[in-house]
Write a protein that holds these residues in place. Structure first.
Motif, PDB file in Angstrom:
ATOM      1  N   GLU A 106       0.800  -1.220   0.000  1.00 21.17           N
ATOM      2  CA  GLU A 106       0.000   0.000   0.000  1.00 21.17           C
ATOM      3  C   GLU A 106       0.837   1.277   0.000  1.00 21.17           C
ATOM      4  O   GLU A 106       0.307   2.361  -0.233  1.00 21.17           O
ATOM      5  N   LEU A 107       2.155   1.181   0.282  1.00 20.98           N
ATOM      6  CA  LEU A 107       3.015   2.364   0.338  1.00 20.98           C
ATOM      7  C   LEU A 107       3.370   2.828  -1.065  1.00 20.98           C
ATOM      8  O   LEU A 107       3.552   2.021  -1.979  1.00 20.98           O
ATOM      9  N   SER A 108       3.468   4.157  -1.234  1.00 21.69           N
ATOM     10  CA  SER A 108       3.908   4.713  -2.513  1.00 21.69           C
ATOM     11  C   SER A 108       5.415   4.524  -2.672  1.00 21.69           C
ATOM     12  O   SER A 108       6.141   4.384  -1.682  1.00 21.69           O
ATOM     13  N   PRO A 109       5.924   4.523  -3.911  1.00 22.95           N
ATOM     14  CA  PRO A 109       7.361   4.287  -4.143  1.00 22.95           C
ATOM     15  C   PRO A 109       8.277   5.249  -3.392  1.00 22.95           C
ATOM     16  O   PRO A 109       9.351   4.857  -2.946  1.00 22.95           O
ATOM     17  N   GLU A 110       7.869   6.539  -3.258  1.00 23.05           N
ATOM     18  CA  GLU A 110       8.752   7.498  -2.576  1.00 23.05           C
ATOM     19  C   GLU A 110       8.852   7.227  -1.081  1.00 23.05           C
ATOM     20  O   GLU A 110       9.758   7.743  -0.414  1.00 23.05           O
ATOM     21  N   ASN A 111       7.932   6.432  -0.532  1.00 25.35           N
ATOM     22  CA  ASN A 111       7.995   6.083   0.889  1.00 25.35           C
ATOM     23  C   ASN A 111       8.655   4.738   1.141  1.00 25.35           C
ATOM     24  O   ASN A 111       8.628   4.231   2.264  1.00 25.35           O
ATOM     25  N   LEU A 112       9.261   4.176   0.096  1.00 28.67           N
ATOM     26  CA  LEU A 112       9.905   2.871   0.212  1.00 28.67           C
ATOM     27  C   LEU A 112      11.391   2.978  -0.077  1.00 28.67           C
ATOM     28  O   LEU A 112      11.828   3.786  -0.895  1.00 28.67           O
ATOM     29  N   VAL A 113      12.166   2.159   0.620  1.00 30.29           N
ATOM     30  CA  VAL A 113      13.586   1.956   0.308  1.00 30.29           C
ATOM     31  C   VAL A 113      13.702   0.508  -0.138  1.00 30.29           C
ATOM     32  O   VAL A 113      13.394  -0.411   0.640  1.00 30.29           O
ATOM     33  N   THR A 114      14.073   0.272  -1.386  1.00 30.96           N
ATOM     34  CA  THR A 114      14.085  -1.083  -1.939  1.00 30.96           C
ATOM     35  C   THR A 114      15.448  -1.431  -2.493  1.00 30.96           C
ATOM     36  O   THR A 114      16.255  -0.547  -2.817  1.00 30.96           O
ATOM     37  N   MET A 115      15.669  -2.729  -2.602  1.00 30.03           N
ATOM     38  CA  MET A 115      16.877  -3.254  -3.241  1.00 30.03           C
ATOM     39  C   MET A 115      16.531  -4.613  -3.817  1.00 30.03           C
ATOM     40  O   MET A 115      15.781  -5.386  -3.208  1.00 30.03           O
ATOM     41  N   LEU A 142      13.914  -6.712  -1.552  1.00 29.17           N
ATOM     42  CA  LEU A 142      13.745  -6.341  -0.157  1.00 29.17           C
ATOM     43  C   LEU A 142      13.176  -4.925  -0.099  1.00 29.17           C
ATOM     44  O   LEU A 142      13.628  -4.039  -0.837  1.00 29.17           O
ATOM     45  N   SER A 143      12.205  -4.702   0.783  1.00 31.19           N
ATOM     46  CA  SER A 143      11.542  -3.395   0.890  1.00 31.19           C
ATOM     47  C   SER A 143      11.470  -2.978   2.352  1.00 31.19           C
ATOM     48  O   SER A 143      11.266  -3.814   3.236  1.00 31.19           O
ATOM     49  N   ALA A 144      11.665  -1.674   2.591  1.00 31.18           N
ATOM     50  CA  ALA A 144      11.589  -1.139   3.952  1.00 31.18           C
ATOM     51  C   ALA A 144      10.841   0.179   3.914  1.00 31.18           C
ATOM     52  O   ALA A 144      10.999   0.983   2.981  1.00 31.18           O
ATOM     53  N   ASP A 145      10.017   0.394   4.915  1.00 29.70           N
ATOM     54  CA  ASP A 145       9.284   1.642   5.047  1.00 29.70           C
ATOM     55  C   ASP A 145      10.245   2.757   5.456  1.00 29.70           C
ATOM     56  O   ASP A 145      11.027   2.607   6.400  1.00 29.70           O
ATOM     57  N   ARG A 146      10.209   3.867   4.712  1.00 32.05           N
ATOM     58  CA  ARG A 146      11.135   4.965   5.007  1.00 32.05           C
ATOM     59  C   ARG A 146      10.883   5.571   6.386  1.00 32.05           C
ATOM     60  O   ARG A 146      11.724   6.292   6.915  1.00 32.05           O
ATOM     61  N   LYS A 147       9.760   5.273   6.995  1.00 30.79           N
ATOM     62  CA  LYS A 147       9.493   5.769   8.340  1.00 30.79           C
ATOM     63  C   LYS A 147      10.495   5.224   9.349  1.00 30.79           C
ATOM     64  O   LYS A 147      10.679   5.796  10.424  1.00 30.79           O
ATOM     65  N   ILE A 191      13.664   5.270   8.925  1.00 27.16           N
ATOM     66  CA  ILE A 191      14.690   6.320   8.995  1.00 27.16           C
ATOM     67  C   ILE A 191      14.171   7.516   9.781  1.00 27.16           C
ATOM     68  O   ILE A 191      14.875   8.087  10.630  1.00 27.16           O
ATOM     69  N   ASP A 192      12.909   7.917   9.504  1.00 23.53           N
ATOM     70  CA  ASP A 192      12.347   9.082  10.187  1.00 23.53           C
ATOM     71  C   ASP A 192      12.300   8.877  11.694  1.00 23.53           C
ATOM     72  O   ASP A 192      12.572   9.810  12.471  1.00 23.53           O
ATOM     73  N   LYS A 193      11.973   7.666  12.135  1.00 17.18           N
ATOM     74  CA  LYS A 193      11.915   7.393  13.566  1.00 17.18           C
ATOM     75  C   LYS A 193      13.299   7.515  14.196  1.00 17.18           C
ATOM     76  O   LYS A 193      13.464   8.118  15.265  1.00 17.18           O
ATOM     77  N   VAL A 194      14.311   6.942  13.542  1.00 13.78           N
ATOM     78  CA  VAL A 194      15.673   7.011  14.082  1.00 13.78           C
ATOM     79  C   VAL A 194      16.154   8.454  14.128  1.00 13.78           C
ATOM     80  O   VAL A 194      16.740   8.909  15.119  1.00 13.78           O
ATOM     81  N   VAL A 195      15.907   9.192  13.017  1.00 13.07           N
ATOM     82  CA  VAL A 195      16.334  10.591  12.973  1.00 13.07           C
ATOM     83  C   VAL A 195      15.610  11.396  14.044  1.00 13.07           C
ATOM     84  O   VAL A 195      16.214  12.231  14.740  1.00 13.07           O
ATOM     85  N   GLY A 196      14.311  11.163  14.216  1.00 12.71           N
ATOM     86  CA  GLY A 196      13.554  11.898  15.232  1.00 12.71           C
ATOM     87  C   GLY A 196      14.081  11.658  16.628  1.00 12.71           C
ATOM     88  O   GLY A 196      14.277  12.605  17.403  1.00 12.71           O
ATOM     89  N   ARG A 197      14.329  10.385  16.964  1.00 14.20           N
ATOM     90  CA  ARG A 197      14.868  10.085  18.300  1.00 14.20           C
ATOM     91  C   ARG A 197      16.241  10.718  18.485  1.00 14.20           C
ATOM     92  O   ARG A 197      16.548  11.257  19.561  1.00 14.20           O
TER      93      ARG A 197
END
Length: 565
Positions: A238-247, A260-265, A267-273
């Motif tokens: 359901e995530l859009s391509p710009e919100n995904l990190v894939t390889m 492999l796919s990861a939600d870019r959130k 990164i946002d969570k780590v950066v926020g903390r």
């Protein structure tokens, strides 16, 4: 009242300095926070990419290793069957043992062309498979004259290549399978059939479920036809391509693609903390730094500012003294050319370019009746002290040259320079006295470089005896020399700042280049010769800062009826 106003002024200045420095710290901290946020984001992105790269490499390697094990076992069966063609029982035994040794393999089979297996007439298939009752072995004739309609292994057989099939479902109560086909060759290296192994699809993808449960990275697998074998989780789809990190990576053996796919959130969570923690640290640091700044400005900055003001005043005084010294040095040596416009029998030009504001080189000349007295010298050391030693030498030359013979004048100058010479300075000096009526030149060379003589279009270094530099030993004797100058002769004197001028490659200008510059073309005047040599030095060391004083004196004796040749 004056004291109160002064204290108020000091307090206001300290307050403004405190506010200014604190504001600067706040701005710098904000910039640092922005930069760090950018760096943290890039690092998290890089770390996630590295993690994806490591995981996809590991997953691909697991699948490749499992595929290679099946391929190796199947190829081994094909090689062993070639040695057992004469006995069907040996082939049966080989199939059973191969199946028992191959984990997660559904079955192993051999398809022979017509008449290739002894005792058979048509196409024949021998196979062993795993069932709930254990391993079974069976032989089947395939329609007598026709191969079974299986496009995958028929194509592999026709092409003579080993290959993997697409996913199959044989409705044998088990899950989907995938087959590996390997050509079978006879003793004469002719193709006589095909060996294939059927593998459960779970064997290749069993680790996917475990991977999904222990990581926040999702996995999907597609076959060579682009069909989805392992689907990603619903939220990933359901995530859009710009919100995904894939390889992604392709399994070369079968052409499958692992993604492999990861939600870019993530990164946002780590950066926020990270930024929250950094903000708290910076806030605490800002409070501490503000207090330190206030105390520093009050107890440290004020004396420091006063000290800097004192240093600036002293520096201004020294710079003013150096300007006055430079001006005095410039006025000390003759600098108007031609110096004797009423005399046509002599042409003189000179230049002095100190390496610093003031230098230690000198030159001088003056007329006394028909006698021309001149000198050029180089004092050891630079700066103000060297300039003072140079001024003393200049004064002594002027006061003694006409009062006594030149050799006695040299001795007297040396004695005076040796007196109270605690810094052990010395000067190389070339003294000359030219009789303009006869052309006779008497000179004393006190450790100075040999001058150049240009005569009749030819240039040479004068080979003359040297004496000790002045200021070294007060008992030194100075032996004079004599030279006859002819009309048209040019005498060129210089200091070692010319021959030792360096370029960017640490090459000295040297006496050879000086000789070439002086003798290149006949100079129209003494000033032209000075300018030519100066231009040659500038071309040689254009990219290098001048390290020593550059001083030259050129003297030409013109044709005059009063000169006795």
């Amino acid at each position: 009242m004056r004291i109160i106003r002064q204290k108020k002024a000091d307090g206001g200045l300290q307050f403004r300095m405190t506010v200014f420095i604190t504001a600067v710290v706040l701005v710098v901290s904000s910039v640092v926070m922005v930069v760090l946020a950018h760096i943290v984001t890039e690092d998290c992105e890089r770390i996630l990419q590295e993690r994806l790269s490591d995981d996809i490499t590991a997953i691909s390697r697991i699948m490749e290793q499992r595929l290679l094990r099946i391929e190796g076992s199947t190829n081994m069966v094909a090689a062993l069957v070639k040695e057992s063609l004469s006995c069907k029982e040996d082939i049966d035994t080989l199939l059973q043992r191969s199946l028992e040794s191959m984990d997660n393999v559904y079955g192993v089979a051999i398809v022979f062309e017509k008449g290739r297996l002894p005792g058979t007439e048509g196409y024949c298939e021998l196979y062993a498979w795993n069932s709930n009752a254990g391993t079974r072995l069976s032989g089947v004739y395939i329609n007598g004259d026709e191969l079974e309609d299986d496009e995958d292994w028929i194509e592999s057989y026709v092409n003579g290549n080993s290959s993997w099939s697409e996913i199959k479902n044989y409705d044998l109560g088990r899950e989907d399978i995938i087959c590996y086909y390997c050509p079978l060759y006879g003793p004469e290296c002719t193709r006589i059939g095909m060996v294939y192994s059927a593998v459960f699809l779970d064997y290749l993808t069993s680790f996917v479920t475990e991977y999904k449960t222990r990581t926040d990275i999702d996995i999907s697998i597609y076959n060579s036809a682009g069909e989805m074998i392992v689907a990603p989780d619903e939220y990933i789809r359901e995530l859009s391509p710009e919100n995904l990190v894939t390889m992604e990576n392709t399994i070369d053996n079968i052409g499958w693609k692992v993604i492999l796919s990861a939600d870019r959130k993530i990164i946002d969570k780590v950066v926020g903390r990270t930024l929250v923690g950094m903000s708290l640290i910076f806030a605490l640091m800002f409070i501490v730094v503000s207090l330190v700044i206030g105390l520093t400005v009050r107890y440290v900055a004020k004396p420091y500012i006063e000290e800097q003001q004192r240093i600036q005043r002293e520096k201004a005084v020294i710079e003013n003294e150096m300007r006055l010294a430079s001006k005095a040095q410039h006025e000390l040596v003759p600098h108007i050319f031609p110096p004797f416009p009423e005399r046509q029998d002599i042409d003189i030009s000179a230049c002095l370019h100190p390496a610093r504001s003031v230098g230690g080189d000198l030159y001088d000349y003056f007329l006394s009746n028909d006698l021309l007295y001149f000198c050029i010298g180089d004092v050891s050391g630079k700066g103000l002290q060297g300039s003072l030693f140079m001024a003393a030498t200049h004064y002594l030359f002027r006061s003694t040259a006409t009062a006594m013979p030149l050799a006695d004048a040299a001795r007297q100058i040396n004695i005076s320079l040796c007196a109270d010479n605690e810094q052990c300075r010395f000067v190389t000096l070339w003294l000359g006295c030219l009789d303009l009526g006869t052309g006779e030149l008497e000179y004393v060379n006190a450790g100075h470089d040999s001058p150049l003589l240009v005569r009749g279009g030819k240039t040479e270094f004068l080979q003359i005896s040297e004496n000790m530099p002045m200021g070294v030993l007060d008992q030194a004797e100075f032996v004079p020399g004599k030279l006859k100058l002819l009309p048209g002769d040019t005498l060129f004197l210089y200091t070692d700042g010319i021959t030792e001028a360096m370029n960017a490659r640490n090459e000295e200008f040297g006496k050879d280049r000086l000789f070439e510059a002086v003798s290149a073309l006949p100079a129209e005047s003494a000033g032209d010769l000075i300018e030519r040599v100066l231009n040659s030095i500038r071309q040689h060391s254009s990219e290098t800062e001048q390290s020593d004083d550059i001083t030259m004196l050129s003297l030409r004796l013109n044709d005059n009826k009063t000169i006795n040749s």
